[in-house]
Design a protein around this motif. Structure first.
Motif, PDB file in Angstrom:
ATOM      1  N   PHE A   1       0.822  -1.208   0.000  1.00 35.84           N
ATOM      2  CA  PHE A   1       0.000   0.000   0.000  1.00 35.84           C
ATOM      3  C   PHE A   1       0.859   1.262   0.000  1.00 35.84           C
ATOM      4  O   PHE A   1       0.493   2.293  -0.581  1.00 35.84           O
ATOM      5  CB  PHE A   1      -0.926   0.005   1.216  1.00 35.84           C
ATOM      6  N   GLY A   2       2.024   1.224   0.645  1.00 36.17           N
ATOM      7  CA  GLY A   2       2.913   2.383   0.697  1.00 36.17           C
ATOM      8  C   GLY A   2       3.404   2.828  -0.663  1.00 36.17           C
ATOM      9  O   GLY A   2       3.851   3.972  -0.825  1.00 36.17           O
ATOM     10  N   ASP A   3       3.325   1.942  -1.654  1.00 34.34           N
ATOM     11  CA  ASP A   3       3.753   2.320  -3.004  1.00 34.34           C
ATOM     12  C   ASP A   3       2.851   3.400  -3.598  1.00 34.34           C
ATOM     13  O   ASP A   3       3.269   4.134  -4.501  1.00 34.34           O
ATOM     14  CB  ASP A   3       3.757   1.095  -3.932  1.00 34.34           C
ATOM     15  N   LEU A   4       1.618   3.483  -3.094  1.00 32.08           N
ATOM     16  CA  LEU A   4       0.695   4.504  -3.599  1.00 32.08           C
ATOM     17  C   LEU A   4       1.214   5.897  -3.269  1.00 32.08           C
ATOM     18  O   LEU A   4       1.189   6.799  -4.119  1.00 32.08           O
ATOM     19  CB  LEU A   4      -0.694   4.296  -2.986  1.00 32.08           C
ATOM     20  N   ASN A   5       1.722   6.086  -2.046  1.00 32.36           N
ATOM     21  CA  ASN A   5       2.282   7.376  -1.659  1.00 32.36           C
ATOM     22  C   ASN A   5       3.496   7.731  -2.512  1.00 32.36           C
ATOM     23  O   ASN A   5       3.634   8.860  -2.990  1.00 32.36           O
ATOM     24  CB  ASN A   5       2.693   7.356  -0.176  1.00 32.36           C
ATOM     25  N   GLY A   6       4.377   6.769  -2.677  1.00 31.27           N
ATOM     26  CA  GLY A   6       5.570   7.011  -3.488  1.00 31.27           C
ATOM     27  C   GLY A   6       5.228   7.322  -4.937  1.00 31.27           C
ATOM     28  O   GLY A   6       5.844   8.195  -5.558  1.00 31.27           O
TER      29      GLY A   6
ATOM     30  N   GLY B   1       4.029  10.915  -5.339  1.00 33.00           N
ATOM     31  CA  GLY B   1       5.116  11.860  -5.148  1.00 33.00           C
ATOM     32  C   GLY B   1       6.008  11.970  -6.364  1.00 33.00           C
ATOM     33  O   GLY B   1       6.254  13.070  -6.884  1.00 33.00           O
ATOM     34  N   VAL B   2       6.520  10.845  -6.864  1.00 37.17           N
ATOM     35  CA  VAL B   2       7.448  10.853  -7.998  1.00 37.17           C
ATOM     36  C   VAL B   2       6.713  11.195  -9.294  1.00 37.17           C
ATOM     37  O   VAL B   2       7.231  11.925 -10.149  1.00 37.17           O
ATOM     38  CB  VAL B   2       8.156   9.488  -8.125  1.00 37.17           C
ATOM     39  N   MET B   3       5.501  10.682  -9.457  1.00 37.70           N
ATOM     40  CA  MET B   3       4.742  10.936 -10.681  1.00 37.70           C
ATOM     41  C   MET B   3       4.462  12.427 -10.859  1.00 37.70           C
ATOM     42  O   MET B   3       4.668  12.981 -11.948  1.00 37.70           O
ATOM     43  CB  MET B   3       3.438  10.143 -10.647  1.00 37.70           C
ATOM     44  N   PHE B   4       4.019  13.092  -9.796  1.00 39.76           N
ATOM     45  CA  PHE B   4       3.706  14.520  -9.915  1.00 39.76           C
ATOM     46  C   PHE B   4       4.957  15.351 -10.172  1.00 39.76           C
ATOM     47  O   PHE B   4       4.902  16.357 -10.882  1.00 39.76           O
ATOM     48  CB  PHE B   4       2.966  15.018  -8.672  1.00 39.76           C
ATOM     49  N   ASP B   5       6.084  14.943  -9.599  1.00 35.90           N
ATOM     50  CA  ASP B   5       7.335  15.640  -9.894  1.00 35.90           C
ATOM     51  C   ASP B   5       7.624  15.606 -11.388  1.00 35.90           C
ATOM     52  O   ASP B   5       7.991  16.618 -12.005  1.00 35.90           O
ATOM     53  CB  ASP B   5       8.495  14.993  -9.130  1.00 35.90           C
ATOM     54  N   ASN B   6       7.486  14.427 -11.978  1.00 31.72           N
ATOM     55  CA  ASN B   6       7.775  14.267 -13.402  1.00 31.72           C
ATOM     56  C   ASN B   6       6.775  15.000 -14.285  1.00 31.72           C
ATOM     57  O   ASN B   6       7.158  15.688 -15.237  1.00 31.72           O
ATOM     58  CB  ASN B   6       7.790  12.780 -13.760  1.00 31.72           C
ATOM     59  N   ILE B   7       5.491  14.863 -13.979  1.00 25.00           N
ATOM     60  CA  ILE B   7       4.459  15.489 -14.791  1.00 25.00           C
ATOM     61  C   ILE B   7       4.575  17.012 -14.734  1.00 25.00           C
ATOM     62  O   ILE B   7       4.431  17.707 -15.750  1.00 25.00           O
ATOM     63  CB  ILE B   7       3.054  15.036 -14.332  1.00 25.00           C
TER      64      ILE B   7
ATOM     65  N   ARG C   1       7.966   0.256  -1.841  1.00 26.24           N
ATOM     66  CA  ARG C   1       8.931  -0.805  -2.172  1.00 26.24           C
ATOM     67  C   ARG C   1       9.399  -0.615  -3.624  1.00 26.24           C
ATOM     68  O   ARG C   1      10.187   0.269  -3.897  1.00 26.24           O
ATOM     69  CB  ARG C   1       8.289  -2.174  -1.971  1.00 26.24           C
ATOM     70  N   ALA C   2       8.881  -1.429  -4.529  1.00 28.75           N
ATOM     71  CA  ALA C   2       9.293  -1.300  -5.930  1.00 28.75           C
ATOM     72  C   ALA C   2       8.119  -0.992  -6.849  1.00 28.75           C
ATOM     73  O   ALA C   2       8.320  -0.603  -8.003  1.00 28.75           O
ATOM     74  CB  ALA C   2       9.978  -2.590  -6.404  1.00 28.75           C
ATOM     75  N   GLY C   3       6.913  -1.133  -6.355  1.00 31.16           N
ATOM     76  CA  GLY C   3       5.749  -0.883  -7.208  1.00 31.16           C
ATOM     77  C   GLY C   3       5.650   0.569  -7.650  1.00 31.16           C
ATOM     78  O   GLY C   3       5.230   0.863  -8.773  1.00 31.16           O
ATOM     79  N   TYR C   4       6.071   1.504  -6.775  1.00 33.38           N
ATOM     80  CA  TYR C   4       5.886   2.919  -7.101  1.00 33.38           C
ATOM     81  C   TYR C   4       6.749   3.353  -8.278  1.00 33.38           C
ATOM     82  O   TYR C   4       6.347   4.198  -9.084  1.00 33.38           O
ATOM     83  CB  TYR C   4       6.150   3.781  -5.864  1.00 33.38           C
ATOM     84  N   THR C   5       7.956   2.793  -8.414  1.00 34.30           N
ATOM     85  CA  THR C   5       8.799   3.165  -9.550  1.00 34.30           C
ATOM     86  C   THR C   5       8.284   2.535 -10.849  1.00 34.30           C
ATOM     87  O   THR C   5       8.306   3.179 -11.901  1.00 34.30           O
ATOM     88  CB  THR C   5      10.255   2.741  -9.304  1.00 34.30           C
ATOM     89  N   LEU C   6       7.816   1.298 -10.745  1.00 33.96           N
ATOM     90  CA  LEU C   6       7.284   0.637 -11.940  1.00 33.96           C
ATOM     91  C   LEU C   6       6.087   1.392 -12.488  1.00 33.96           C
ATOM     92  O   LEU C   6       6.025   1.714 -13.689  1.00 33.96           O
ATOM     93  CB  LEU C   6       6.894  -0.802 -11.607  1.00 33.96           C
ATOM     94  N   PHE C   7       5.136   1.736 -11.626  1.00 35.11           N
ATOM     95  CA  PHE C   7       3.915   2.394 -12.093  1.00 35.11           C
ATOM     96  C   PHE C   7       4.156   3.860 -12.464  1.00 35.11           C
ATOM     97  O   PHE C   7       3.477   4.392 -13.339  1.00 35.11           O
ATOM     98  CB  PHE C   7       2.818   2.256 -11.030  1.00 35.11           C
ATOM     99  N   THR C   8       5.133   4.499 -11.832  1.00 35.86           N
ATOM    100  CA  THR C   8       5.492   5.859 -12.249  1.00 35.86           C
ATOM    101  C   THR C   8       6.027   5.845 -13.665  1.00 35.86           C
ATOM    102  O   THR C   8       5.632   6.667 -14.503  1.00 35.86           O
ATOM    103  CB  THR C   8       6.549   6.457 -11.299  1.00 35.86           C
ATOM    104  N   GLY C   9       6.920   4.908 -13.943  1.00 31.56           N
ATOM    105  CA  GLY C   9       7.479   4.813 -15.287  1.00 31.56           C
ATOM    106  C   GLY C   9       6.416   4.560 -16.333  1.00 31.56           C
ATOM    107  O   GLY C   9       6.393   5.190 -17.395  1.00 31.56           O
ATOM    108  N   ILE C  10       5.503   3.642 -16.028  1.00 33.94           N
ATOM    109  CA  ILE C  10       4.439   3.315 -16.981  1.00 33.94           C
ATOM    110  C   ILE C  10       3.517   4.509 -17.193  1.00 33.94           C
ATOM    111  O   ILE C  10       3.173   4.851 -18.333  1.00 33.94           O
ATOM    112  CB  ILE C  10       3.636   2.089 -16.484  1.00 33.94           C
TER     113      ILE C  10
END
Length: 541
Positions: free
Chosen positions: A20-25, A28-34, A337-346
């Motif tokens: 669930f913590g991947d949602l927060n990450g 955070g990273v997605m909005f920085d990029n967008i 964990r690792a889900g947040y980077t995978l879904f940010t990239g996608i």
């Protein structure tokens, strides 16, 4: 299960990579990029007037692809590292580097576009050629980062911290803070409301009601206010409803188009290389922070992944380099964990490839996006001072000046060859004013990142009483300014042989600047032999 490793019944480690913590990450990273992508679009299309079809159809797919590629690689590395360490770890976040993206847009892409357009090319043709230059810049940048990955730690030690951080902080204040503030005040009600929310939550550290995220709330509230006031003519700028032309898939395929811009991009190496150095040093610091948080990544692996994602995305059309983002320990505390980077990239990759970014830029007013960029710029400046001893504050501050000169040159339109030619003609008619400030300002701004690094280094060594080191830096400044690597009198910032410059007015800049640096270097070198200097610097020498 927290930080404890998950173990199967047979004793094999199982990595809980999606929690669930991947949602927060992710947010955070997605909005920085967008946000960075959206502001890049504003600079290229609204400020410089580049072709929408090229920016959104060619530049953005490749740029977003770099995020997708890098985040997938970092996700894979997290799985590998989790297996090696036999525990659940947090992936390293990757995204578009904001300072260099904005800096390159203003210092390479914008001037190149203006020069091409003034040479007689149409807007579409000039944008295409600018795209080639941007692609080549990323290839150069990535190749330099590959080399630096093998001796990046040495590089970060050789360049004084005040020079590194001062140059980055100058970009933060001049381009990431001042320029967005101009956009904020272009629609003051919208912009100031959004700015207030960002500062309230992100700077003052006060929670919003219901623990709403500050960046997202600022953008949403600012956008709502814009659509309420805009139709009434109260937004402070012309109101337009957004238009969406529908999703269109633009696959960022590798191309040799960068070869068409390789020669012109080489002229911008004084800007490209320092930005690459800053990202390399940042990558080293990010990796160390992750190690201290318990995730033992290898520095050269992080740097190499970042370098190759920059190169490959450049071959596919990117004009913005990737970087390992600061804050991995913060995302670890969020439970990511690792889900947040995978879904940010996608997510970011699809936004760029489906043309969704054009709708985002049309739908969200710039004044609502600008506070986030402004906040990033201020934070970078604050970090520069925080990372240096107070004794070096004068050096850090001195390194701001070339960045401010670059901003003055941008706003003074000195990159426009027509404006520059008129200026030179006017100065030639009044020889007593050869070094008029209208000639000095753009010269100080050209090569501003490298200039800032060297100015900060020169001042730092002097503060440390290492006068001979300081004089060496001044000699380097003299050589670089003589050939236009820094302080180029060419409106586009190109290098040259000074004796080939077409007029005495232009030749005066490299000769006068270089001579000034050399005389100062000689003076400081001679002072290093004085009794007082010897006594104060004996330990350092």
């Amino acid at each position: 299960m927290g930080e404890e490793a998950a173990v199967k019944n047979d004793g094999q480690f199982r990595y809980n990579w999606l929690v669930f913590g991947d949602l927060n990450g992710f947010f955070g990273v997605m909005f920085d990029n967008i946000t960075t992508l959206a502001f890049l679009a504003v600079i290229l299309t609204n400020i410089f007037g580049m072709s929408d079809s090229v920016v959104y159809g060619k530049i953005f797919p490749g740029t977003a692809f770099g995020v997708l590629l890098g985040d997938m690689a970092f996700t894979w590395l997290a799985f590998r590292q989790a297996k090696l360490q036999q525990k659940d770890i947090t992936a390293m976040p990757l995204g578009i580097d904001t300072p260099s993206t904005i800096g390159i847009a203003f210092s390479i892409l914008g001037p190149a576009f203006i020069a091409y357009k003034n040479s007689g090319l149409s807007v579409d043709e000039a944008t295409m050629k600018t795209w080639y230059v941007g692609m080549a810049s990323m290839v150069y940048c990535g190749l330099f980062k590959v080399v630096c990955s093998f001796f990046g730690n040495w590089l970060s030690k050789v360049i004084p911290q005040a020079g590194l951080m001062g140059s980055l902080a100058g970009v933060g204040l001049a381009l990431l803070a001042v320029v967005p503030v101009l956009e904020i005040m272009n629609a003051p009600i919208v912009g100031l409301i959004a700015l207030g929310i960002v500062f309230y939550n992100m700077v003052a550290k006060i929670k919003l009601p219901f623990s709403l995220p500050g960046i997202l709330t600022a953008i949403v509230v600012g956008t709502i206010v814009y659509y309420i006031l805009g139709p009434l003519g109260l937004a402070g700028q012309e109101f337009q409803w957004p238009h969406f032309n529908g999703a269109r898939f633009c696959l960022p395929l590798p191309t040799l188009g960068f070869i068409n811009g390789a020669a012109d991009a080489a002229n911008y190496l004084p800007v490209i290389i320092p930005f690459a150095i800053l990202v390399v040093v940042g990558g080293i610091n990010v990796t160390e922070s992750a190690r201290l948080a318990g995730d033992d990544y290898k520095t050269n692996q992080i740097l190499l992944i970042d370098a190759f994602s920059t190169i490959i995305s450049g071959l596919c059309g990117s004009v913005a380099q990737t970087t390992a983002y600061l804050g991995q320990p913060a995302y670890k505390k969020m439970g990511s964990r690792a889900g947040y980077t995978l879904f940010t990239g996608i997510f970011v990759g699809l936004c760029g490839m489906l043309g969704i970014m054009q709708f985002v830029v049309d739908a969200i007013p710039t004044a609502a996006l600008a506070p986030t960029i402004c906040f990033v710029g201020i934070e970078i400046a604050v970090q520069a001072f925080a990372s240096c001893s107070p004794v070096y504050y004068p050096a850090v501050t001195f390194a701001f000046i070339p960045n401010i000169a670059r901003l003055m040159a941008i706003k003074g339109n000195y990159s426009d060859p027509g404006v520059f030619d008129t200026l030179v003609s006017d100065l030639a008619a009044h020889p007593e004013r050869y070094l008029n400030e209208k000639l000095i300002v753009p010269a100080l701004g050209n090569g501003f990142i490298l200039t800032a690094m060297l100015w900060g280094a020169f001042f730092s060594f002097m503060i440390d009483k290492k006068l001979r080191h300081s004089s060496v830096i001044l000699v380097i400044l003299a050589l670089l300014s003589f050939f236009g690597v820094i302080h180029s009198v060419n409106p586009a910032g190109f290098m040259y042989l000074p004796w080939n410059l077409p007029s005495a007015v232009l030749q005066a800049v490299p000769y006068q600047f270089s001579l000034g640096y050399l005389i100062l270097a000689l003076m400081i070198f001679l002072l290093s032999f004085t009794k007082e200097s010897h006594m104060s610097s004996a330990e350092d020498e």
